[in-house]
Design an enzyme around this catalytic site. Structure first.
Site, PDB file in Angstrom:
ATOM      1  N   ASP A 105      11.647  15.987 -28.317  1.00 24.48           N
ATOM      2  CA  ASP A 105      12.609  16.691 -27.465  1.00 24.48           C
ATOM      3  C   ASP A 105      12.882  15.846 -26.223  1.00 24.48           C
ATOM      4  OD1 ASP A 105      13.477  19.960 -27.208  1.00 24.48           O
ATOM      5  OD2 ASP A 105      13.674  18.698 -25.426  1.00 24.48           O
ATOM      6  N   ILE A 106      14.148  15.784 -25.812  1.00 23.93           N
ATOM      7  CA  ILE A 106      14.536  14.940 -24.672  1.00 23.93           C
ATOM      8  C   ILE A 106      14.001  15.515 -23.356  1.00 23.93           C
ATOM      9  CG2 ILE A 106      16.748  15.999 -24.008  1.00 23.93           C
ATOM     10  CD1 ILE A 106      17.964  13.151 -24.175  1.00 23.93           C
TER      11      ILE A 106
ATOM     12  N   ASN B 245      14.583  29.445 -31.557  1.00 26.08           N
ATOM     13  CA  ASN B 245      15.456  30.280 -30.741  1.00 26.08           C
ATOM     14  C   ASN B 245      16.739  30.571 -31.528  1.00 26.08           C
ATOM     15  OD1 ASN B 245      13.645  30.039 -28.550  1.00 26.08           O
ATOM     16  ND2 ASN B 245      14.574  28.091 -27.946  1.00 26.08           N
TER      17      ASN B 245
ATOM     18  N   VAL C 135      21.549  24.540 -28.841  1.00 23.36           N
ATOM     19  CA  VAL C 135      22.116  23.637 -29.853  1.00 23.36           C
ATOM     20  C   VAL C 135      22.238  24.417 -31.166  1.00 23.36           C
ATOM     21  CG1 VAL C 135      21.831  21.500 -31.145  1.00 23.36           C
ATOM     22  CG2 VAL C 135      21.119  21.603 -28.740  1.00 23.36           C
TER      23      VAL C 135
ATOM     24  N   HIS D 165      16.702  24.473 -35.502  1.00 18.69           N
ATOM     25  CA  HIS D 165      15.621  23.530 -35.170  1.00 18.69           C
ATOM     26  C   HIS D 165      14.360  24.297 -34.849  1.00 18.69           C
ATOM     27  CE1 HIS D 165      18.092  24.362 -31.604  1.00 18.69           C
ATOM     28  NE2 HIS D 165      16.977  24.303 -30.888  1.00 18.69           N
TER      29      HIS D 165
ATOM     30  N   HIS E 220      11.097  24.204 -32.784  1.00 20.59           N
ATOM     31  CA  HIS E 220      10.362  23.564 -31.688  1.00 20.59           C
ATOM     32  C   HIS E 220       8.887  23.548 -32.077  1.00 20.59           C
ATOM     33  CE1 HIS E 220      13.472  23.830 -28.402  1.00 20.59           C
ATOM     34  NE2 HIS E 220      13.929  24.808 -29.172  1.00 20.59           N
TER      35      HIS E 220
HETATM   36  P1  5GP Z   1      17.411  25.261 -28.002  1.00 18.41           P
HETATM   37  O1  5GP Z   1      17.577  25.699 -26.560  1.00 18.41           O
HETATM   38  O2  5GP Z   1      18.743  25.160 -28.690  1.00 18.41           O
HETATM   39  O3  5GP Z   1      16.409  26.063 -28.770  1.00 18.41           O
HETATM   40  O4  5GP Z   1      16.777  23.826 -27.942  1.00 18.41           O
HETATM   41  C1  5GP Z   1      17.536  22.656 -27.856  1.00 18.41           C
HETATM   42  C2  5GP Z   1      16.564  21.565 -27.491  1.00 18.41           C
HETATM   43  O5  5GP Z   1      17.197  20.345 -27.725  1.00 18.41           O
HETATM   44  C3  5GP Z   1      16.142  21.589 -26.026  1.00 18.41           C
HETATM   45  O6  5GP Z   1      14.723  21.691 -25.936  1.00 18.41           O
HETATM   46  C4  5GP Z   1      16.679  20.273 -25.469  1.00 18.41           C
HETATM   47  O7  5GP Z   1      15.807  19.675 -24.541  1.00 18.41           O
HETATM   48  C5  5GP Z   1      16.837  19.439 -26.722  1.00 18.41           C
HETATM   49  N1  5GP Z   1      17.905  18.456 -26.655  1.00 18.41           N
HETATM   50  C6  5GP Z   1      19.167  18.678 -26.207  1.00 18.41           C
HETATM   51  N2  5GP Z   1      19.905  17.556 -26.328  1.00 18.41           N
HETATM   52  C7  5GP Z   1      19.078  16.616 -26.871  1.00 18.41           C
HETATM   53  C8  5GP Z   1      19.274  15.251 -27.236  1.00 18.41           C
HETATM   54  O8  5GP Z   1      20.356  14.660 -27.091  1.00 18.41           O
HETATM   55  N3  5GP Z   1      18.201  14.589 -27.752  1.00 18.41           N
HETATM   56  C9  5GP Z   1      16.995  15.214 -27.936  1.00 18.41           C
HETATM   57  N4  5GP Z   1      16.006  14.465 -28.461  1.00 18.41           N
HETATM   58  N5  5GP Z   1      16.778  16.500 -27.608  1.00 18.41           N
HETATM   59  C10 5GP Z   1      17.819  17.187 -27.078  1.00 18.41           C
END
Ligand code: 5GP
Ligand code: ZN
Length: 114
Positions: free
Chosen positions: A30-31, A87, A96, A100, A102
């Site tokens: 995760d970034i 989520n 996103v 996915h 986590h």
């Molecule tokens: P969500 O909030 O959709 O459950 O999680 C999306 C996750 O994707 C977040 O933890 C966010 O930090 C990660 N994320 C968003 N953009 C990028 C990216 O460009 N690269 C990576 N490696 N992670 C990302």
């Protein structure tokens, strides 16, 4: 899906720190990590949310969990403990729209989650 960030990562069009890949799944760091260990495991195939799953996804969704457990074990978190989270949509905290998992480890997790 052409306009999806995680599809682009799965296709190698956007760089990511990939920690595992196979014909069905990709896992990458995760970034913005929320724990010492924080990776995302995704299906290569685009599925927006858990709401969009059909029977045809049963296999790959099971595989996401097994990949997560393998990665957590490799990092030494199997016995200590770790967490897997999906989520879903806005109130669920999903930003996103490509399913996915986590996978978090390396610190005490809180309950209930925020
Ligand atoms: P969500 O909030 O959709 O459950 O999680 C999306 C996750 O994707 C977040 O933890 C966010 O930090 C990660 N994320 C968003 N953009 C990028 C990216 O460009 N690269 C990576 N490696 N992670 C990302
Ligand atoms: Zn996608």
């Amino acid at each position: 899906m052409s306009d999806c960030l995680f599809c682009k990562i799965a296709q190698g069009k956007i760089p990511a720190r990939i920690v595992h890949q196979d014909e069905d799944t990709v896992a990458f760091e995760d970034i913005e990590p929320q724990a010492p260990f924080h990776v995302l495991v995704i299906p290569r195939q685009h599925v927006a949310t858990l709401n969009d799953l059909g029977r045809e996804h049963d296999g790959v969704m099971g595989k996401l969990l097994r990949v997560a457990a393998t990665l957590a074990r490799e990092k030494g978190y199997a016995e200590k403990g770790w967490r897997a989270v999906v989520n879903t949509n806005r109130e669920g905290g999903q930003l996103v729209l490509h399913v996915h998992l986590h996978v978090l480890g390396g610190r005490q997790m809180g309950w209930p989650p925020g």
